[in-house]
Design an enzyme around this catalytic site. Sequence first.
Site, PDB file in Angstrom:
ATOM      1  CE  LYS A 315      -4.269  -1.739   2.054  1.00 21.33           C
ATOM      2  NZ  LYS A 315      -5.259  -1.629   3.127  1.00 21.33           N
ATOM      3  CG  ASP A 352      -8.525   0.658   3.073  1.00 22.16           C
ATOM      4  OD1 ASP A 352      -9.446  -0.088   2.688  1.00 22.16           O
ATOM      5  OD2 ASP A 352      -7.317   0.339   3.070  1.00 22.16           O
TER       6      ASP A 352
HETATM    7  P1  NAP Z   1      -0.307  -2.807   9.723  1.00 16.40           P
HETATM    8  O1  NAP Z   1      -0.026  -1.625   8.861  1.00 16.40           O
HETATM    9  O2  NAP Z   1       0.625  -3.948   9.742  1.00 16.40           O
HETATM   10  O3  NAP Z   1      -0.482  -2.255  11.226  1.00 16.40           O
HETATM   11  C1  NAP Z   1      -0.780  -3.106  12.274  1.00 16.40           C
HETATM   12  C2  NAP Z   1      -0.741  -2.321  13.569  1.00 16.40           C
HETATM   13  O4  NAP Z   1      -1.081  -3.237  14.608  1.00 16.40           O
HETATM   14  C3  NAP Z   1       0.634  -1.754  13.904  1.00 16.40           C
HETATM   15  O5  NAP Z   1       0.493  -0.536  14.542  1.00 16.40           O
HETATM   16  C4  NAP Z   1       1.180  -2.817  14.848  1.00 16.40           C
HETATM   17  O6  NAP Z   1       2.107  -2.313  15.767  1.00 16.40           O
HETATM   18  C5  NAP Z   1      -0.069  -3.192  15.592  1.00 16.40           C
HETATM   19  N1  NAP Z   1       0.091  -4.495  16.230  1.00 16.40           N
HETATM   20  C6  NAP Z   1       0.459  -5.659  15.668  1.00 16.40           C
HETATM   21  N2  NAP Z   1       0.516  -6.631  16.585  1.00 16.40           N
HETATM   22  C7  NAP Z   1       0.198  -6.045  17.766  1.00 16.40           C
HETATM   23  C8  NAP Z   1       0.105  -6.525  19.096  1.00 16.40           C
HETATM   24  N3  NAP Z   1       0.354  -7.803  19.380  1.00 16.40           N
HETATM   25  N4  NAP Z   1      -0.250  -5.656  20.053  1.00 16.40           N
HETATM   26  C9  NAP Z   1      -0.503  -4.369  19.769  1.00 16.40           C
HETATM   27  N5  NAP Z   1      -0.417  -3.841  18.532  1.00 16.40           N
HETATM   28  C10 NAP Z   1      -0.074  -4.685  17.548  1.00 16.40           C
HETATM   29  O7  NAP Z   1      -1.730  -3.420   9.353  1.00 16.40           O
HETATM   30  P2  NAP Z   1      -3.018  -2.616   8.858  1.00 16.40           P
HETATM   31  O8  NAP Z   1      -3.025  -2.524   7.380  1.00 16.40           O
HETATM   32  O9  NAP Z   1      -3.104  -1.355   9.646  1.00 16.40           O
HETATM   33  O10 NAP Z   1      -4.192  -3.599   9.262  1.00 16.40           O
HETATM   34  C11 NAP Z   1      -4.509  -3.861  10.618  1.00 16.40           C
HETATM   35  C12 NAP Z   1      -5.752  -4.744  10.636  1.00 16.40           C
HETATM   36  O11 NAP Z   1      -6.876  -3.993  10.217  1.00 16.40           O
HETATM   37  C13 NAP Z   1      -5.660  -5.901   9.636  1.00 16.40           C
HETATM   38  O12 NAP Z   1      -5.084  -7.008  10.234  1.00 16.40           O
HETATM   39  C14 NAP Z   1      -7.106  -6.138   9.213  1.00 16.40           C
HETATM   40  O13 NAP Z   1      -7.651  -7.147  10.029  1.00 16.40           O
HETATM   41  C15 NAP Z   1      -7.762  -4.822   9.528  1.00 16.40           C
HETATM   42  N6  NAP Z   1      -8.170  -4.148   8.277  1.00 16.40           N
HETATM   43  C16 NAP Z   1      -9.461  -4.248   7.941  1.00 16.40           C
HETATM   44  C17 NAP Z   1      -9.916  -3.640   6.798  1.00 16.40           C
HETATM   45  C18 NAP Z   1     -11.347  -3.748   6.440  1.00 16.40           C
HETATM   46  O14 NAP Z   1     -11.722  -3.432   5.312  1.00 16.40           O
HETATM   47  N7  NAP Z   1     -12.189  -4.139   7.385  1.00 16.40           N
HETATM   48  C19 NAP Z   1      -9.037  -2.909   5.974  1.00 16.40           C
HETATM   49  C20 NAP Z   1      -7.682  -2.820   6.360  1.00 16.40           C
HETATM   50  C21 NAP Z   1      -7.266  -3.463   7.516  1.00 16.40           C
HETATM   51  P3  NAP Z   1       3.680  -2.126  15.376  1.00 16.40           P
HETATM   52  O15 NAP Z   1       3.715  -0.913  14.505  1.00 16.40           O
HETATM   53  O16 NAP Z   1       4.329  -1.969  16.682  1.00 16.40           O
HETATM   54  O17 NAP Z   1       4.079  -3.387  14.656  1.00 16.40           O
END
Ligand code: NAP
Length: 521
Positions: A315, A352
């Site tokens: 992305k 998004d």
């Molecule tokens: P990302 O860019 O990888 O960000 C994930 C975030 O979660 C980071 O801030 C990470 O922290 C944090 N994290 C990971 N493991 C953690 C833990 N054990 N404890 C606390 N924080 C933790 O992923 P993303 O694109 O933002 O997506 C996140 C989630 O949103 C996805 O897994 C998906 O399920 C959901 N999502 C849903 C939609 C939808 O259409 N519904 C769209 C996009 C995403 P660090 O920075 O410290 O690693």
Amino acid sequence: MSETKGARVCVPVCVRRADELGPSVRRAAEVGELVELRLDCLDADELPAAQARLGALPGETRLPLIITFRPREQGGARDVGLGERLSFWLDATRRLRASSGRDRLFADLELDLLESGRLNPDDDLFRTFRVICSHHDFQRTPADLEEIFGRMARTPAEILKVATRASSITDCLPVMRLCERGRREGRAVIAVSMGEAGLLTRVLAPAFGAYLTYGSLEPAQATAPGQLGASELRDLYRVKELSCGTLIMGLVGSPVGHSLSPHMHNAAFAALGLDAVYLPFEVVDVSEFVRRMAAPQTRELDWNLRGLSVTAPHKQAVIPHLDRVATAAARIGAVNTVVVSAERGLEGFNTDADASVVALGGLVELGGARVAVIGAGGAARALLWALAERGARATVFARDAVRGREVAAEFGAEALPLDGALFEGFDVVANATPLGMRGARESETPADAAQLRGAGVAYDLVYNPSETRFLREARAAGCRCVGGLGMLIAQAEAQFRLWTGAEPPAGVMPAAAAGRMSEAV
Ligand code: NAP
């Protein structure tokens, strides 16, 4: 470019026992237009029994039958030398010579056999069968594919088949070029890139002139890496309706195999009767993909690519390769949608962001609301942008406090540590971390009931499963709950509008997503 419509799907039958052949052929004939009899799958001691039945097998179906008897290095189950293969074909010719209709019988012979000098175009074999010359490479897409094809073209075969392993999606390019060459040279061609990265050839090659595509009886019965089910080809990708003029959309990411997006978008295209298809593109190197396959000025494939969804891990990485980026996407620092056109090149958007607050409509008035955002990644950034646009007061809770403060500052939010956080008094608590997603993290939550007590709405961006541990904790704490499926659908519907200019048909994407999620459980 001449239009080819109405793909033929060939269903392989790969069984170990001779008495399974007849029933399997009948089942395969129900879902395909041709049946491939993989006699090289039989146990060695079953071969004589299978040969004895060979004369009767064309009577099991009215469909064309392709017979194969491959050595191990070409995909067969065991080592069979040139001599044994030659005897097999002479025997098969004897047994099938009197069979009705040469047009329905194909013999798939390997290039080495046809080049061996031991078969002559005047042989009965060429009067009994329509001969396919095949070459398989399960390791790679060889650099000398064109030369191999040239050698195949010099054999007396009527149809040329190439199936090579795609280690990256750009390996589909030389394979798709063979379809073009076949058309130019008036040759029937079957061209397949094996493996997940080759999926587009399995769906699109017939529309680009390939004689057929292979589809397994059931997805679990695939006879080659990356082979799709015949029903997936027909019902999900609608291969029979595709032509080289079909609008193509795809999901760029890695992994993409379990995405719901192909199900949602293809259902919407079908419901509106649009000549369009949506494919998963397994892409590791997004820069190479954009240059060689997507950008209208530099791409090597003449296809009607209209749009891309972009998912993890591309992305952010895709942005420098785009011609234009919408203001919101640039602020968020992430593009999840690309529109492709000859006039404007590649334009990036972020659907998004607006989608992330759709599910809260009717539950909370966001203007002035206190919203806790757990996580500081891409989804959190999109949500924070949308919240700021709507005048909400957001607080970022991140495990990495430094990152949390930086991200919060970018979007005018506050930041607090996640460890030991209490959410009492927040109108909304949103989980924007992967905790709770189906799979290894399913039992995890970023906050428990005690922490969530006194909060208004718990909103989980995770959509699969629909009931996450976070939402269960929130319910126990007395919060109202909303999951991430609404966001997934809203971002896909916005993509659909950007690519087609049409309104997605009401209810179709939610039904497709829900149907797929219930199947996958
Ligand atoms: P990302 O860019 O990888 O960000 C994930 C975030 O979660 C980071 O801030 C990470 O922290 C944090 N994290 C990971 N493991 C953690 C833990 N054990 N404890 C606390 N924080 C933790 O992923 P993303 O694109 O933002 O997506 C996140 C989630 O949103 C996805 O897994 C998906 O399920 C959901 N999502 C849903 C939609 C939808 O259409 N519904 C769209 C996009 C995403 P660090 O920075 O410290 O690693």
